[in-house]
Design a protein around this motif. Structure first.
Motif, PDB file in Angstrom:
ATOM      1  N   THR A 151      12.858   4.500  -0.822  1.00  0.00           N
ATOM      2  CA  THR A 151      12.894   4.790  -2.265  1.00  0.00           C
ATOM      3  C   THR A 151      11.556   4.480  -2.937  1.00  0.00           C
ATOM      4  N   ASP A 152      10.810   3.494  -2.404  1.00  0.00           N
ATOM      5  CA  ASP A 152       9.501   3.175  -2.967  1.00  0.00           C
ATOM      6  C   ASP A 152       8.450   4.216  -2.592  1.00  0.00           C
ATOM      7  N   ASN A 153       8.680   4.929  -1.505  1.00  0.00           N
ATOM      8  CA  ASN A 153       7.730   5.954  -1.032  1.00  0.00           C
ATOM      9  C   ASN A 153       8.487   7.263  -0.803  1.00  0.00           C
ATOM     10  N   LEU A 154       9.224   7.674  -1.804  1.00  0.00           N
ATOM     11  CA  LEU A 154      10.214   8.730  -1.646  1.00  0.00           C
ATOM     12  C   LEU A 154       9.608  10.049  -1.180  1.00  0.00           C
ATOM     13  N   LEU A 155       8.622  10.556  -1.895  1.00  0.00           N
ATOM     14  CA  LEU A 155       8.073  11.873  -1.588  1.00  0.00           C
ATOM     15  C   LEU A 155       7.375  11.885  -0.230  1.00  0.00           C
ATOM     16  N   ALA A 156       6.529  10.885   0.014  1.00  0.00           N
ATOM     17  CA  ALA A 156       5.780  10.844   1.272  1.00  0.00           C
ATOM     18  C   ALA A 156       6.719  10.705   2.466  1.00  0.00           C
ATOM     19  N   MET A 186       0.837  -1.209   0.000  1.00  0.00           N
ATOM     20  CA  MET A 186       0.000   0.000   0.000  1.00  0.00           C
ATOM     21  C   MET A 186       0.866   1.250   0.000  1.00  0.00           C
ATOM     22  N   ALA A 187       0.453   2.256  -0.755  1.00  0.00           N
ATOM     23  CA  ALA A 187       1.204   3.503  -0.814  1.00  0.00           C
ATOM     24  C   ALA A 187       1.121   4.235   0.512  1.00  0.00           C
ATOM     25  N   LEU A 188       2.187   4.903   0.852  1.00  0.00           N
ATOM     26  CA  LEU A 188       2.274   5.655   2.098  1.00  0.00           C
ATOM     27  C   LEU A 188       1.467   6.942   1.970  1.00  0.00           C
ATOM     28  N   GLN A 189       0.534   7.151   2.888  1.00  0.00           N
ATOM     29  CA  GLN A 189      -0.333   8.325   2.872  1.00  0.00           C
ATOM     30  C   GLN A 189       0.072   9.265   4.011  1.00  0.00           C
ATOM     31  N   ILE A 190       0.496  10.465   3.647  1.00  0.00           N
ATOM     32  CA  ILE A 190       1.037  11.412   4.625  1.00  0.00           C
ATOM     33  C   ILE A 190      -0.014  11.805   5.664  1.00  0.00           C
ATOM     34  N   GLY A 191      -1.184  12.215   5.209  1.00  0.00           N
ATOM     35  CA  GLY A 191      -2.225  12.653   6.132  1.00  0.00           C
ATOM     36  C   GLY A 191      -2.634  11.559   7.094  1.00  0.00           C
ATOM     37  N   ILE A 209       7.283  13.468   5.601  1.00  0.00           N
ATOM     38  CA  ILE A 209       7.146  13.062   7.001  1.00  0.00           C
ATOM     39  C   ILE A 209       8.439  13.323   7.765  1.00  0.00           C
ATOM     40  N   ALA A 210       9.565  12.948   7.172  1.00  0.00           N
ATOM     41  CA  ALA A 210      10.861  13.135   7.838  1.00  0.00           C
ATOM     42  C   ALA A 210      11.147  14.613   8.074  1.00  0.00           C
ATOM     43  N   VAL A 211      10.863  15.455   7.096  1.00  0.00           N
ATOM     44  CA  VAL A 211      11.126  16.890   7.227  1.00  0.00           C
ATOM     45  C   VAL A 211      10.225  17.510   8.294  1.00  0.00           C
ATOM     46  N   VAL A 212       8.948  17.164   8.283  1.00  0.00           N
ATOM     47  CA  VAL A 212       8.019  17.715   9.275  1.00  0.00           C
ATOM     48  C   VAL A 212       8.452  17.327  10.687  1.00  0.00           C
ATOM     49  N   GLY A 249      25.415  12.917   4.177  1.00  0.00           N
ATOM     50  CA  GLY A 249      24.976  12.504   5.498  1.00  0.00           C
ATOM     51  C   GLY A 249      23.476  12.611   5.658  1.00  0.00           C
ATOM     52  N   LEU A 250      22.901  13.703   5.163  1.00  0.00           N
ATOM     53  CA  LEU A 250      21.455  13.878   5.222  1.00  0.00           C
ATOM     54  C   LEU A 250      20.734  12.811   4.400  1.00  0.00           C
ATOM     55  N   VAL A 251      21.288  12.506   3.239  1.00  0.00           N
ATOM     56  CA  VAL A 251      20.694  11.481   2.372  1.00  0.00           C
ATOM     57  C   VAL A 251      20.710  10.127   3.069  1.00  0.00           C
ATOM     58  N   LEU A 252      21.833   9.770   3.674  1.00  0.00           N
ATOM     59  CA  LEU A 252      21.935   8.489   4.363  1.00  0.00           C
ATOM     60  C   LEU A 252      20.978   8.425   5.556  1.00  0.00           C
ATOM     61  N   ALA A 253      20.915   9.498   6.334  1.00  0.00           N
ATOM     62  CA  ALA A 253      19.990   9.527   7.472  1.00  0.00           C
ATOM     63  C   ALA A 253      18.550   9.336   7.003  1.00  0.00           C
ATOM     64  N   PHE A 254      18.219   9.918   5.863  1.00  0.00           N
ATOM     65  CA  PHE A 254      16.885   9.776   5.282  1.00  0.00           C
ATOM     66  C   PHE A 254      16.629   8.339   4.837  1.00  0.00           C
ATOM     67  N   LEU A 255      17.604   7.709   4.200  1.00  0.00           N
ATOM     68  CA  LEU A 255      17.447   6.335   3.726  1.00  0.00           C
ATOM     69  C   LEU A 255      17.327   5.341   4.878  1.00  0.00           C
ATOM     70  N   PHE A 256      17.871   5.696   6.052  1.00  0.00           N
ATOM     71  CA  PHE A 256      17.814   4.810   7.213  1.00  0.00           C
ATOM     72  C   PHE A 256      16.576   5.074   8.077  1.00  0.00           C
ATOM     73  N   PHE A 257      15.604   5.767   7.539  1.00  0.00           N
ATOM     74  CA  PHE A 257      14.441   6.250   8.288  1.00  0.00           C
ATOM     75  C   PHE A 257      13.671   5.124   8.988  1.00  0.00           C
ATOM     76  N   PHE A 258      13.560   3.948   8.358  1.00  0.00           N
ATOM     77  CA  PHE A 258      12.745   2.858   8.888  1.00  0.00           C
ATOM     78  C   PHE A 258      13.576   1.706   9.461  1.00  0.00           C
TER      79      PHE A 258
END
Length: 259
Positions: A180-185, A1-6, A189-192, A147-156
């Motif tokens: 990478t499969d749910n890049l924008l969402a 299922m696609a990741l839904q931000i809201g 979430i990570a930025v917020v 570093g920011l990219v790696l921290a983002f990729l390690f989010f889960f």
């Protein structure tokens, strides 16, 4: 299922405001206050040792250098160091069980199965944290962006370890795949969550009044603990969304309460 931000934020807020969220928020606040006291005690003890090594003419006023004395204890450095290590392990364990609790559909605030294989899972979590942390630090050395990219990729990564029983490398690989499969969402979430943490973490630094160190440390710890628990709730809900089909197959009906 696609990741839904809201949906991720709405369900994360519901979990955070639930009885379960209150229980774990309290646990994180207690742990945060204990960490603050122990690390202040350790740094003060090391500072005292350094001052004792200096000749009298070179010694500086201890009160001027030791801004953390208001929240430190007069304990041996060895005791403070061992306590800091113990709290580090407890912190990892608390993160694991909090993720599992937010991912459970049980009605109890503390579900029965959150402690399964906890020792092994904590060891894997610590190892993965060290590996990803070193990778992020190396990335920051190279103009910050990697570093920011790696921290983002390690989010889960931690969710993978806690909920999927993944090993160190498997959790990293699966996290990268989910991001990478749910890049924008995932990015939103990570930025917020990062902005929320920064704003609340530095809010008291912009107050026009000067607060006593004890008050400032306590309030900052409480706020950072609350943001941390909220972030875990949102990230766990987002992870379950992104892996919903996999969890339907491998874990039956396991999901976050209310989803």
């Amino acid at each position: 299922m696609a990741l839904q931000i809201g949906r991720a934020f709405q369900d994360g807020i519901d979990e955070f405001l639930s009885e379960r969220g209150a229980v774990f928020a309290g646990a994180f606040i207690v742990l945060g206050l204990a960490n603050g006291i122990i690390w202040a005690s350790l740094s003060q003890g090391l500072l005292d040792m350094l001052l004792e090594m200096l000749p009298p003419s070179a010694q500086v006023n201890q009160a001027a250098m030791g801004s953390n004395t208001a929240v430190s204890l007069d304990i041996p450095v060895a005791v403070a160091a061992v306590s800091a290590l113990a709290l580090f392990i407890i912190s990892e364990a608390l993160n694991i069980v909090t993720i599992r609790a937010f991912a459970s559909d049980a009605n109890d605030p503390i579900p029965d199965n959150i402690g399964r294989r906890l020792g092994k899972t904590v060891a894997i979590g610590i190892a993965a944290g060290i590996l990803t942390g070193v990778a992020v630090i190396i990335g920051f050395v190279f103009l910050i962006i990697p570093g920011l990219v790696l921290a983002f990729l390690f989010f889960f990564v931690r969710q993978e370890i806690a909920l999927n029983d993944s090993g160190v490398l498997e959790s990293i690989s699966n996290s990268i795949g989910l991001v990478t499969d749910n890049l924008l969402a995932t990015f939103v979430i990570a930025v917020v969550l990062a902005v929320l943490g920064l704003v609340l973490g530095s809010a008291f630094g912009f107050l026009p009044i000067s607060l006593p160190p004890m008050v400032l440390t306590t309030v900052s710890t409480i706020l950072s603990s609350l943001v941390g628990v909220f972030s875990i709730a949102v990230t766990t809900v987002a992870y379950l969304q992104a892996t919903e089909s996999d969890h339907d197959v491998t874990h039956g009906t396991e999901s976050v309460g209310g989803l």
